[in-house]
Scaffold this active site. Structure first.
Site, PDB file in Angstrom:
ATOM      1  N   ASN A  23       0.940  -1.172   0.088  1.00  0.00           N
ATOM      2  CA  ASN A  23       0.032  -0.012  -0.062  1.00  0.00           C
ATOM      3  C   ASN A  23       0.835   1.102   0.072  1.00  0.00           C
ATOM      4  O   ASN A  23       1.664   1.668   0.984  1.00  0.00           O
ATOM      5  CB  ASN A  23      -0.905  -0.067   1.238  1.00  0.00           C
ATOM      6  CG  ASN A  23      -1.737   1.146   1.307  1.00  0.00           C
ATOM      7  OD1 ASN A  23      -1.896   1.856   0.483  1.00  0.00           O
ATOM      8  ND2 ASN A  23      -2.416   1.294   2.600  1.00  0.00           N
ATOM      9  N   LYS A  53       0.002   4.402  -0.231  1.00  0.00           N
ATOM     10  CA  LYS A  53      -0.538   5.441   0.287  1.00  0.00           C
ATOM     11  C   LYS A  53      -0.350   6.830  -0.667  1.00  0.00           C
ATOM     12  O   LYS A  53      -0.275   6.424  -1.850  1.00  0.00           O
ATOM     13  CB  LYS A  53      -0.118   5.684   1.798  1.00  0.00           C
ATOM     14  CG  LYS A  53      -0.021   4.326   2.604  1.00  0.00           C
ATOM     15  CD  LYS A  53       0.108   4.493   3.970  1.00  0.00           C
ATOM     16  CE  LYS A  53      -0.298   3.254   4.952  1.00  0.00           C
ATOM     17  NZ  LYS A  53       0.101   3.359   6.210  1.00  0.00           N
ATOM     18  N   HIS A  59      -9.382   1.366   5.302  1.00  0.00           N
ATOM     19  CA  HIS A  59      -8.097   1.401   5.915  1.00  0.00           C
ATOM     20  C   HIS A  59      -8.489   2.471   7.014  1.00  0.00           C
ATOM     21  O   HIS A  59      -9.088   3.540   6.754  1.00  0.00           O
ATOM     22  CB  HIS A  59      -7.269   2.033   4.851  1.00  0.00           C
ATOM     23  CG  HIS A  59      -5.742   1.960   5.226  1.00  0.00           C
ATOM     24  ND1 HIS A  59      -5.314   2.830   6.300  1.00  0.00           N
ATOM     25  CD2 HIS A  59      -4.774   1.138   5.075  1.00  0.00           C
ATOM     26  CE1 HIS A  59      -4.025   2.627   6.500  1.00  0.00           C
ATOM     27  NE2 HIS A  59      -3.687   1.506   5.866  1.00  0.00           N
ATOM     28  N   GLU A  90      -6.697   4.810   8.058  1.00  0.00           N
ATOM     29  CA  GLU A  90      -6.441   6.371   7.635  1.00  0.00           C
ATOM     30  C   GLU A  90      -7.722   6.911   6.792  1.00  0.00           C
ATOM     31  O   GLU A  90      -8.152   7.986   7.212  1.00  0.00           O
ATOM     32  CB  GLU A  90      -5.201   6.364   6.640  1.00  0.00           C
ATOM     33  CG  GLU A  90      -3.955   6.053   7.428  1.00  0.00           C
ATOM     34  CD  GLU A  90      -2.829   5.616   6.610  1.00  0.00           C
ATOM     35  OE1 GLU A  90      -2.873   5.740   5.407  1.00  0.00           O
ATOM     36  OE2 GLU A  90      -1.898   5.163   7.392  1.00  0.00           O
ATOM     37  N   GLU A 117      -5.089  -4.744  10.695  1.00  0.00           N
ATOM     38  CA  GLU A 117      -4.010  -3.690  10.837  1.00  0.00           C
ATOM     39  C   GLU A 117      -4.099  -2.886  12.231  1.00  0.00           C
ATOM     40  O   GLU A 117      -4.986  -2.089  12.184  1.00  0.00           O
ATOM     41  CB  GLU A 117      -3.826  -2.606   9.458  1.00  0.00           C
ATOM     42  CG  GLU A 117      -3.947  -3.331   8.361  1.00  0.00           C
ATOM     43  CD  GLU A 117      -3.210  -2.168   7.288  1.00  0.00           C
ATOM     44  OE1 GLU A 117      -2.264  -2.568   7.032  1.00  0.00           O
ATOM     45  OE2 GLU A 117      -3.829  -1.093   7.112  1.00  0.00           O
ATOM     46  N   GLY A 139       2.894   2.328  10.766  1.00  0.00           N
ATOM     47  CA  GLY A 139       4.034   3.551  10.603  1.00  0.00           C
ATOM     48  C   GLY A 139       4.609   3.775  11.701  1.00  0.00           C
ATOM     49  O   GLY A 139       5.224   5.137  11.957  1.00  0.00           O
ATOM     50  N   SER A 159       4.057  -2.082  10.140  1.00  0.00           N
ATOM     51  CA  SER A 159       5.265  -2.100  10.122  1.00  0.00           C
ATOM     52  C   SER A 159       5.843  -3.589   9.900  1.00  0.00           C
ATOM     53  O   SER A 159       6.803  -3.804  10.381  1.00  0.00           O
ATOM     54  CB  SER A 159       5.614  -1.593  11.562  1.00  0.00           C
ATOM     55  OG  SER A 159       5.301  -0.276  11.947  1.00  0.00           O
ATOM     56  N   GLY A 217       2.801  -1.055   4.255  1.00  0.00           N
ATOM     57  CA  GLY A 217       3.030   0.312   3.905  1.00  0.00           C
ATOM     58  C   GLY A 217       4.484   0.839   3.556  1.00  0.00           C
ATOM     59  O   GLY A 217       4.924   0.421   2.383  1.00  0.00           O
ATOM     60  N   GLY A 218       5.132   1.293   4.390  1.00  0.00           N
ATOM     61  CA  GLY A 218       6.527   1.945   4.323  1.00  0.00           C
ATOM     62  C   GLY A 218       7.530   0.853   3.703  1.00  0.00           C
ATOM     63  O   GLY A 218       8.190   1.451   2.829  1.00  0.00           O
TER      64      GLY A 218
HETATM   65  P1  13P Z   1       3.256   0.470   7.559  1.00  0.00           P
HETATM   66  O1  13P Z   1       3.617  -0.912   6.947  1.00  0.00           O
HETATM   67  O2  13P Z   1       4.091   1.706   6.952  1.00  0.00           O
HETATM   68  O3  13P Z   1       3.122   0.235   9.096  1.00  0.00           O
HETATM   69  O4  13P Z   1       1.607   0.530   7.036  1.00  0.00           O
HETATM   70  C1  13P Z   1       0.870  -0.547   7.035  1.00  0.00           C
HETATM   71  C2  13P Z   1      -0.373   0.007   6.515  1.00  0.00           C
HETATM   72  O5  13P Z   1      -1.094   0.797   6.673  1.00  0.00           O
HETATM   73  C3  13P Z   1      -0.704  -0.621   5.277  1.00  0.00           C
HETATM   74  O6  13P Z   1      -1.990  -0.657   4.705  1.00  0.00           O
END
Ligand code: 13P
Length: 263
Positions: free
Chosen positions: A13, A15, A106, A108, A178, A184, A222, A243-244
């Site tokens: 993802n 983002k 999600h 967010e 999640e 993050g 993470s 994510g990251g």
């Molecule tokens: P991170 O892997 O950066 O923690 O993000 C997870 C996420 O929100 C994937 O949708």
């Protein structure tokens, strides 16, 4: 109940990242890694969720990969079809561009963009009706976890969509657990805690759908190469929503390998 035979999914993802040139570079590096060090398609689904603006460009770039890598939308409109809805992209428009997968719910979007359960139900319903596969995200906040409500919150988020998912449509659902406090932050749920929650989710799903035993439940928060092997070894963790670490081709590739190697 456990489900070790489910083919894992590893989905990046992105983002609201990265700029166009970096996205092209990232895909190019990832394709080279897949060529040099294959992640077999029979062992793992792979997907990348770029910004809406880049969906079709990334899809075109991924079409030249040595194996299928799905292009996944990060969101869709609560409104179906076509019409005067400025700024929106419907399930039908995604499908029309051969985008077959979409993230819904999600944290967010729930927190920052007021995606309430009723809005999410409209999104899930539209996506399923258009034939998309939905990666439905659930997860508790730190405060909810610390007050012992994590399971209840997560199971409620799953029950929320049950009203709009028909019996057969559960085959078009992938769950992504999640925990918000792990997104993050560099803090991952321990494999034991994640497995415990995933098993609870599967048990909850078994009250709702006959497909609970085959339904993939991904972990997100993470995920990185350093913890992917341990997470992948848990029987009810059927993949990762990354994510990251998905913004680095080598890290994303290593995570994909970790999950593919459990098969
Ligand atoms: P991170 O892997 O950066 O923690 O993000 C997870 C996420 O929100 C994937 O949708």
């Amino acid at each position: 109940m456990s489900a070790t035979t489910i083919k894992p999914w590893v989905v990046g993802n992105w983002k609201m990242n990265p700029i166009h040139a970096d996205a092209q570079q990232l895909i190019s590096e990832f394709k080279t890694l897949l060529q040099d060090s294959p992640v077999e398609a029979e062992k793992c689904h792979l997907g990348i969720a770029p910004v809406t603006l880049a969906l079709t460009q990334i899809q075109a770039a991924l079409s030249e990969a040595v194996r299928p890598v799905y292009t996944v939308a990060q969101d869709l409109s609560r409104i179906a079809g076509l019409g005067a809805y400025t700024g929106e992209v419907s399930a039908e428009l995604l499908k029309d561009s051969q985008i077959d997968y979409v993230l819904v719910g999600h944290s967010e979007r729930r927190e920052l963009f007021a995606d309430t359960p009723s809005i999410l139900n409209e999104k899930v319903k539209n996506a399923l009706q258009a034939g998309l596969t939905v990666i439905y995200c659930v997860g508790e906040s730190l405060q909810q976890r610390e007050s012992g409500q994590a399971e209840q919150v997560v199971l409620q988020q799953i029950c929320d969509i049950a009203a709009v998912v028909d019996a057969e449509q559960w085959q078009q659902i992938v769950i992504a657990y999640e925990p918000i406090w792990a997104i993050g932050t560099g803090k991952t749920a321990s494999p034991e805690d994640a497995q415990t929650m995933h098993a609870k989710i599967r048990e909850g799903l078994s009250q709702i759908t006959a497909y609970a035993v085959t339904l993939p439940i991904l972990y997100g928060g993470s995920v990185k190469p350093e913890n992917a092997v341990e997470l992948a070894a848990c029987p009810d963790i059927n993949g990762a929503l990354v994510g990251g670490a998905s913004l680095n081709a080598a890290s994303f590739h290593q995570i994909a390998q970790a999950f593919a190697n459990t098969q």
